[in-house]
Write a protein that holds these residues in place. Sequence first.
Motif, PDB file in Angstrom:
ATOM      1  N   MET A 169       0.825  -1.201   0.000  1.00  8.19           N
ATOM      2  CA  MET A 169       0.000   0.000   0.000  1.00  8.19           C
ATOM      3  C   MET A 169       0.855   1.243   0.000  1.00  8.19           C
ATOM      4  N   LYS A 170       1.934   1.242   0.744  1.00  9.48           N
ATOM      5  CA  LYS A 170       2.796   2.419   0.794  1.00  9.48           C
ATOM      6  C   LYS A 170       3.341   2.730  -0.592  1.00  9.48           C
ATOM      7  N   ARG A 171       3.829   1.712  -1.293  1.00  4.48           N
ATOM      8  CA  ARG A 171       4.409   1.948  -2.612  1.00  4.48           C
ATOM      9  C   ARG A 171       3.338   2.355  -3.612  1.00  4.48           C
ATOM     10  N   THR A 172       2.127   1.796  -3.479  1.00  3.76           N
ATOM     11  CA  THR A 172       1.059   2.184  -4.392  1.00  3.76           C
ATOM     12  C   THR A 172       0.676   3.634  -4.165  1.00  3.76           C
ATOM     13  N   ILE A 173       0.517   4.024  -2.884  1.00  2.70           N
ATOM     14  CA  ILE A 173       0.131   5.400  -2.581  1.00  2.70           C
ATOM     15  C   ILE A 173       1.218   6.364  -3.043  1.00  2.70           C
ATOM     16  N   GLN A 174       2.486   5.986  -2.858  1.00  3.26           N
ATOM     17  CA  GLN A 174       3.573   6.869  -3.307  1.00  3.26           C
ATOM     18  C   GLN A 174       3.525   7.090  -4.801  1.00  3.26           C
ATOM     19  N   SER A 175       3.057   6.095  -5.558  1.00  5.22           N
ATOM     20  CA  SER A 175       3.071   6.278  -7.000  1.00  5.22           C
ATOM     21  C   SER A 175       1.882   7.088  -7.481  1.00  5.22           C
ATOM     22  N   ILE A 176       0.802   7.206  -6.687  1.00  2.00           N
ATOM     23  CA  ILE A 176      -0.314   8.005  -7.177  1.00  2.00           C
ATOM     24  C   ILE A 176      -0.297   9.426  -6.642  1.00  2.00           C
ATOM     25  N   CYS A 177       0.437   9.695  -5.576  1.00  3.73           N
ATOM     26  CA  CYS A 177       0.422  11.039  -5.012  1.00  3.73           C
ATOM     27  C   CYS A 177       1.542  11.886  -5.609  1.00  3.73           C
ATOM     28  N   VAL A 178       1.313  13.193  -5.633  1.00  3.24           N
ATOM     29  CA  VAL A 178       2.322  14.110  -6.113  1.00  3.24           C
ATOM     30  C   VAL A 178       3.270  14.365  -4.954  1.00  3.24           C
ATOM     31  N   LEU A 179       4.510  13.878  -5.065  1.00  2.39           N
ATOM     32  CA  LEU A 179       5.399  13.889  -3.905  1.00  2.39           C
ATOM     33  C   LEU A 179       6.149  15.192  -3.738  1.00  2.39           C
ATOM     34  N   THR A 180       6.145  16.024  -4.785  1.00  6.12           N
ATOM     35  CA  THR A 180       6.991  17.212  -4.722  1.00  6.12           C
ATOM     36  C   THR A 180       6.283  18.417  -4.129  1.00  6.12           C
ATOM     37  N   VAL A 181       4.949  18.321  -3.903  1.00  7.59           N
ATOM     38  CA  VAL A 181       4.233  19.497  -3.415  1.00  7.59           C
ATOM     39  C   VAL A 181       4.568  19.804  -1.963  1.00  7.59           C
ATOM     40  N   ASN A 182       4.636  18.793  -1.134  1.00  7.41           N
ATOM     41  CA  ASN A 182       4.959  18.992   0.287  1.00  7.41           C
ATOM     42  C   ASN A 182       6.196  18.190   0.646  1.00  7.41           C
ATOM     43  N   PRO A 183       7.388  18.685   0.322  1.00  5.19           N
ATOM     44  CA  PRO A 183       8.575  17.885   0.637  1.00  5.19           C
ATOM     45  C   PRO A 183       8.850  17.865   2.130  1.00  5.19           C
ATOM     46  N   ASN A 184       9.591  16.847   2.566  1.00  4.47           N
ATOM     47  CA  ASN A 184       9.993  16.699   3.959  1.00  4.47           C
ATOM     48  C   ASN A 184       8.795  16.619   4.899  1.00  4.47           C
ATOM     49  N   THR A 185       7.765  15.917   4.481  1.00  2.90           N
ATOM     50  CA  THR A 185       6.605  15.709   5.351  1.00  2.90           C
ATOM     51  C   THR A 185       6.254  14.224   5.338  1.00  2.90           C
ATOM     52  N   THR A 186       5.541  13.804   6.371  1.00  2.00           N
ATOM     53  CA  THR A 186       5.063  12.418   6.446  1.00  2.00           C
ATOM     54  C   THR A 186       3.557  12.418   6.546  1.00  2.00           C
ATOM     55  N   THR A 187       2.922  11.616   5.704  1.00  6.26           N
ATOM     56  CA  THR A 187       1.474  11.455   5.786  1.00  6.26           C
ATOM     57  C   THR A 187       1.205  10.025   6.215  1.00  6.26           C
ATOM     58  N   SER A 188       0.395   9.843   7.261  1.00  7.17           N
ATOM     59  CA  SER A 188       0.113   8.489   7.752  1.00  7.17           C
ATOM     60  C   SER A 188      -1.242   8.044   7.270  1.00  7.17           C
ATOM     61  N   VAL A 189      -1.302   6.822   6.764  1.00  5.57           N
ATOM     62  CA  VAL A 189      -2.574   6.233   6.363  1.00  5.57           C
ATOM     63  C   VAL A 189      -2.790   5.035   7.268  1.00  5.57           C
ATOM     64  N   ILE A 190      -3.896   5.043   7.993  1.00  7.32           N
ATOM     65  CA  ILE A 190      -4.153   3.925   8.901  1.00  7.32           C
ATOM     66  C   ILE A 190      -5.337   3.143   8.354  1.00  7.32           C
ATOM     67  N   ILE A 191      -5.142   1.841   8.235  1.00  6.58           N
ATOM     68  CA  ILE A 191      -6.175   0.964   7.695  1.00  6.58           C
ATOM     69  C   ILE A 191      -6.649   0.067   8.820  1.00  6.58           C
ATOM     70  N   GLN A 192      -7.952   0.058   9.038  1.00  7.75           N
ATOM     71  CA  GLN A 192      -8.524  -0.833  10.051  1.00  7.75           C
ATOM     72  C   GLN A 192      -9.478  -1.775   9.335  1.00  7.75           C
ATOM     73  N   VAL A 193      -9.219  -3.078   9.455  1.00  6.42           N
ATOM     74  CA  VAL A 193     -10.090  -4.057   8.813  1.00  6.42           C
ATOM     75  C   VAL A 193     -11.298  -4.258   9.701  1.00  6.42           C
ATOM     76  N   VAL A 194     -12.482  -4.004   9.151  1.00  6.76           N
ATOM     77  CA  VAL A 194     -13.685  -4.186   9.947  1.00  6.76           C
ATOM     78  C   VAL A 194     -14.239  -5.583   9.733  1.00  6.76           C
ATOM     79  N   HIS A 195     -14.226  -6.040   8.483  1.00  6.63           N
ATOM     80  CA  HIS A 195     -14.636  -7.406   8.208  1.00  6.63           C
ATOM     81  C   HIS A 195     -13.955  -7.879   6.942  1.00  6.63           C
TER      82      HIS A 195
END
Lengths: 239, 302
Positions: free
Chosen positions: A84-110
């Motif tokens: 998921m990390k590599r997929t998200i990195q390839s769809i997001c524009v990485l140069t707009v906010n350099p030197n930042t971390t965005t956290s994506v938390i996935i919770q499986v409900v079922h």
Amino acid sequence: MEIDREDGRTPNQLRPLACSRNILHRPHGSASWSQGDTKVLAAVYGPKAGTKKNENAEKACFEVIWKPKTGQIGKVEKEYEMIMKRTIQSICVLTVNPNTTTSVIIQVVHDDGSLLPCAINAACAALVDAGIPMKHLAVAICCCLADNGYLVLDPNKLEEKKMTAFAYLVFPNTTLSVLPEGSSVGEGEPVEHGIITSVTHGVMSVDDYFLCVENGRAATASLSAFFRKNFQQSSSKVG
Amino acid sequence: MGLQDSSQDLSTEMEVDAFRRIFPLRFFERHLSESLRPDGRQLGKARDTIVNLGLVSTADGSALAKIGSTTMLAAIRMEVMTPSTDSPDEGCIALEFHMPPICSPTVRPGRPNDAAPVISKRLSDTILSSGMIDLKELCLVSGKAAWMGYLDIYCLDADGALFDAALLSAVAAFSNLQIPVVALNDNGRIVAITGGKDQDNASITEKEAVNKEKRKLTLKNIPFSLTCILHKNYILADPTTEEESIMDTLVTVVLDSSDQMVSFYKSGGSALAYSSAIKSCVELARKRAKELKQILGEMDID
């Protein structure tokens, strides 16, 4: 020759989709995505200042935390996090906010089959809700192969267990262009035919894999339309 | 800003190295436009591959695989365990991939590496789903005793294409595996038979040894993998760490000896994989599978 599916779907039919965004208040973006009985909750926090140790400081960094429904975190969860990390990195524009971390938390409900694609779709919806700049959405689908050579899309858990092989495929979403020429072309094929991510399990022939990819591409059109309709509805309520 | 002209040798060398560090992508693209890579390889060619067997004497099977500088050491230990009730005729394989700090400057002791559990899971999925090992061969006494194989793969030098080298070392270790001889003793438990030196052992060997001689596993459908980088129109086979850090789209194709696809793994990356790229990667993987089959065949592995 038709293959009989227990819930009466045709081989290329997806389960009913449901997506709600902005359901949690603390995260900057959140979404819940369900395909049939499989339901995943995604939350996005970010961008926060600073990147992790070995990451490139000239680009935005993403981290994914996967929480299973029950049990401890093991290798399966780590693999899903990395994909998921590599997929998200390839769809997001990485140069707009350099030197930042965005956290994506996935919770499986079922978990009722096709869990990773459902999580990727949920994460995309949550990223849109958080306003993270993206090039295009990622649309994920699961295709599996039965032992008589038949292809089935979006299996539930029982079907997944019976299949000889399955593939999780992620494509960019189909573009709706105002230009008469239609969508942009890369290498002689439309951009939405390229695969962002592909993870397969089980042995299949090379031709069967190409068949999975074709069927997956066809299904992304309906998923993309669902995404678009869902986002348009909520933005028209706000505006 | 272009390259300085090559009038003085020493200064040119300094310039090239500096260019390589400061503008890595341009440095590589200048080579790619001539269909070459900085180490002189063709785009579709993998690095020199060496496999050595039986290096670890305390293990029941071991192998060292080197692809270029990437070095993997695999070792298998067999232990007897009770099989589960769902599959009383089957043994079990537990695979673990370790990246100790010796392999790369980015790996530190104490901090678990991100890549290691992912490669570990991919390897065990690939080996189990390819059907290379028939778990029923690991059964000793149905329902009571079966072999559990602990396969540990240590990365000694991480220079790109870790999955390929690890899979090769695992396959080689399984082919080198000699299952120890065991017998059923009076209490109904399995005991190992050693070299047959003292009298106790002589009496055990008179009784029926559960597996008559040190056995080897039959390996069918051996999986062979190739990792490629997709960058614009180029497909680079078998990348080094430097190439992997600059161009981030990696595709791993695993084919088995009957040309079936065991795995097509692409995890994100800035380049998208179109059908033409997929076909080329599969073709390169087929060629590589032939090369690897020949290398393993030279060591008398089937």
